[in-house]
Design a protein around this motif. Sequence first.
Motif, PDB file in Angstrom:
ATOM      1  N   MET A 171      -3.132  -3.014   0.134  1.00 26.47           N
ATOM      2  CA  MET A 171      -3.425  -4.072   1.104  1.00 26.47           C
ATOM      3  C   MET A 171      -3.782  -3.516   2.473  1.00 26.47           C
ATOM      4  O   MET A 171      -4.319  -4.223   3.316  1.00 26.47           O
ATOM      5  N   SER A 172      -3.488  -2.232   2.684  1.00 28.68           N
ATOM      6  CA  SER A 172      -3.864  -1.602   3.946  1.00 28.68           C
ATOM      7  C   SER A 172      -5.377  -1.655   4.147  1.00 28.68           C
ATOM      8  O   SER A 172      -5.860  -1.847   5.270  1.00 28.68           O
ATOM      9  N   ILE A 173      -6.124  -1.504   3.059  1.00 29.38           N
ATOM     10  CA  ILE A 173      -7.591  -1.554   3.153  1.00 29.38           C
ATOM     11  C   ILE A 173      -8.047  -2.950   3.551  1.00 29.38           C
ATOM     12  O   ILE A 173      -8.942  -3.116   4.391  1.00 29.38           O
ATOM     13  N   THR A 174      -7.432  -3.970   2.959  1.00 32.49           N
ATOM     14  CA  THR A 174      -7.781  -5.354   3.311  1.00 32.49           C
ATOM     15  C   THR A 174      -7.510  -5.623   4.782  1.00 32.49           C
ATOM     16  O   THR A 174      -8.315  -6.269   5.467  1.00 32.49           O
ATOM     17  N   SER A 175      -6.393  -5.123   5.277  1.00 31.28           N
ATOM     18  CA  SER A 175      -6.044  -5.313   6.692  1.00 31.28           C
ATOM     19  C   SER A 175      -7.071  -4.653   7.596  1.00 31.28           C
ATOM     20  O   SER A 175      -7.454  -5.209   8.633  1.00 31.28           O
TER      21      SER A 175
ATOM     22  N   CYS B 230     -15.883   1.757  -0.962  1.00 26.84           N
ATOM     23  CA  CYS B 230     -14.667   1.267  -1.615  1.00 26.84           C
ATOM     24  C   CYS B 230     -14.996   0.052  -2.475  1.00 26.84           C
ATOM     25  O   CYS B 230     -15.647  -0.891  -2.026  1.00 26.84           O
ATOM     26  N   THR B 231     -14.538   0.089  -3.723  1.00 27.80           N
ATOM     27  CA  THR B 231     -14.682  -1.057  -4.619  1.00 27.80           C
ATOM     28  C   THR B 231     -13.320  -1.577  -5.069  1.00 27.80           C
ATOM     29  O   THR B 231     -13.226  -2.295  -6.065  1.00 27.80           O
ATOM     30  N   LEU B 232     -12.269  -1.197  -4.351  1.00 22.95           N
ATOM     31  CA  LEU B 232     -10.904  -1.672  -4.597  1.00 22.95           C
ATOM     32  C   LEU B 232     -10.465  -1.471  -6.057  1.00 22.95           C
ATOM     33  O   LEU B 232      -9.884  -2.366  -6.672  1.00 22.95           O
ATOM     34  N   THR B 233     -10.733  -0.289  -6.589  1.00 23.08           N
ATOM     35  CA  THR B 233     -10.238   0.015  -7.927  1.00 23.08           C
ATOM     36  C   THR B 233      -8.733   0.253  -7.928  1.00 23.08           C
ATOM     37  O   THR B 233      -8.082   0.121  -8.956  1.00 23.08           O
TER      38      THR B 233
ATOM     39  N   ALA C 170      -4.262   4.052  -4.076  1.00 23.79           N
ATOM     40  CA  ALA C 170      -2.866   3.686  -3.827  1.00 23.79           C
ATOM     41  C   ALA C 170      -1.952   4.188  -4.937  1.00 23.79           C
ATOM     42  O   ALA C 170      -0.791   4.533  -4.694  1.00 23.79           O
ATOM     43  N   THR C 171      -2.475   4.245  -6.159  1.00 22.12           N
ATOM     44  CA  THR C 171      -1.680   4.746  -7.281  1.00 22.12           C
ATOM     45  C   THR C 171      -1.376   6.229  -7.120  1.00 22.12           C
ATOM     46  O   THR C 171      -0.270   6.686  -7.434  1.00 22.12           O
ATOM     47  N   ALA C 172      -2.337   6.993  -6.600  1.00 22.12           N
ATOM     48  CA  ALA C 172      -2.164   8.439  -6.457  1.00 22.12           C
ATOM     49  C   ALA C 172      -1.464   8.832  -5.164  1.00 22.12           C
ATOM     50  O   ALA C 172      -0.965   9.961  -5.067  1.00 22.12           O
ATOM     51  N   CYS C 173      -1.407   7.943  -4.182  1.00 24.76           N
ATOM     52  CA  CYS C 173      -0.842   8.299  -2.873  1.00 24.76           C
ATOM     53  C   CYS C 173       0.624   8.691  -3.011  1.00 24.76           C
ATOM     54  O   CYS C 173       1.457   7.880  -3.433  1.00 24.76           O
ATOM     55  N   PRO C 174       0.998   9.910  -2.639  1.00 23.29           N
ATOM     56  CA  PRO C 174       2.397  10.336  -2.774  1.00 23.29           C
ATOM     57  C   PRO C 174       3.338   9.652  -1.791  1.00 23.29           C
ATOM     58  O   PRO C 174       4.555   9.710  -1.973  1.00 23.29           O
ATOM     59  N   LYS C 175       2.811   9.013  -0.777  1.00 25.20           N
ATOM     60  CA  LYS C 175       3.647   8.351   0.227  1.00 25.20           C
ATOM     61  C   LYS C 175       3.639   6.830   0.094  1.00 25.20           C
ATOM     62  O   LYS C 175       4.237   6.129   0.909  1.00 25.20           O
TER      63      LYS C 175
END
Length: 252
Positions: A230-234, A213-216, A220-225
Amino acid sequence: MRLTLRVWRQKNATAPGGMAEYQVQDITPDMSFLEVLDTLNERLTLDGEEPIAFDHDCREGICGACGVVVNGEAHGPERTTSCQLHMRSFEDGATVDVEPWRAAAFPVVRDLVVDRGAFDRIIQAGGYVSVPTGAAPEAHATAVPKADADLAFEHAECIGCGACVAACPNGSAMLFTSAKVNHLGVLPQGAPERETRVLDMVAQMDAEGFGGCTLTGECATACPKGIPLMSITSMNKEWLRAHREVARPRRK
């Protein structure tokens, strides 16, 4: 409406694949994208040709079974699942490219179908909680603060469709894994496996061959839900915390 569909066709996992072009007519704006594939498959079957294989189940945007790349975008131009993508999002006469998820950890099985068993194995590595056997506990026996419950529900919305992986330029599964880790990690019922859960699930994710993951933010943009980035940071914070807890010497 009339569309030109350029669809990825691949007989099996080892056979070479390529794009095949089809003309589809009598499409209404209210049809879903999968219904257009159904219409095309009916014609192919009547013509004695092999229908296009694609994943689907509930067709209500809940199960996460469907998933195709439409014109280079996971699930298509709208932020929804492929089964809930309607043809009013396209112009009459357009040419539409349809491809399977592209990721090393999602090998193509046939046509638009990919093997997403890697997600199942990540969940098996730690996506569960310990529960006592016997009678069911009272519903309010363990109090959960409202903020924690809301956060858990937000991450529990992940349907495991794989759009995050397909959209990521690295083919990373960090958003999916973080959703599963954070969903259980904030609840008191998930406390017993808190450290082992994140360590084992991340280790399994890496073993499956997903990219880093490089946090591009494409996931999150494509996630339909709408699982937040920030979930990745957590999850990263939880992973570091778990490493410190495991390495910390225990008093006798």
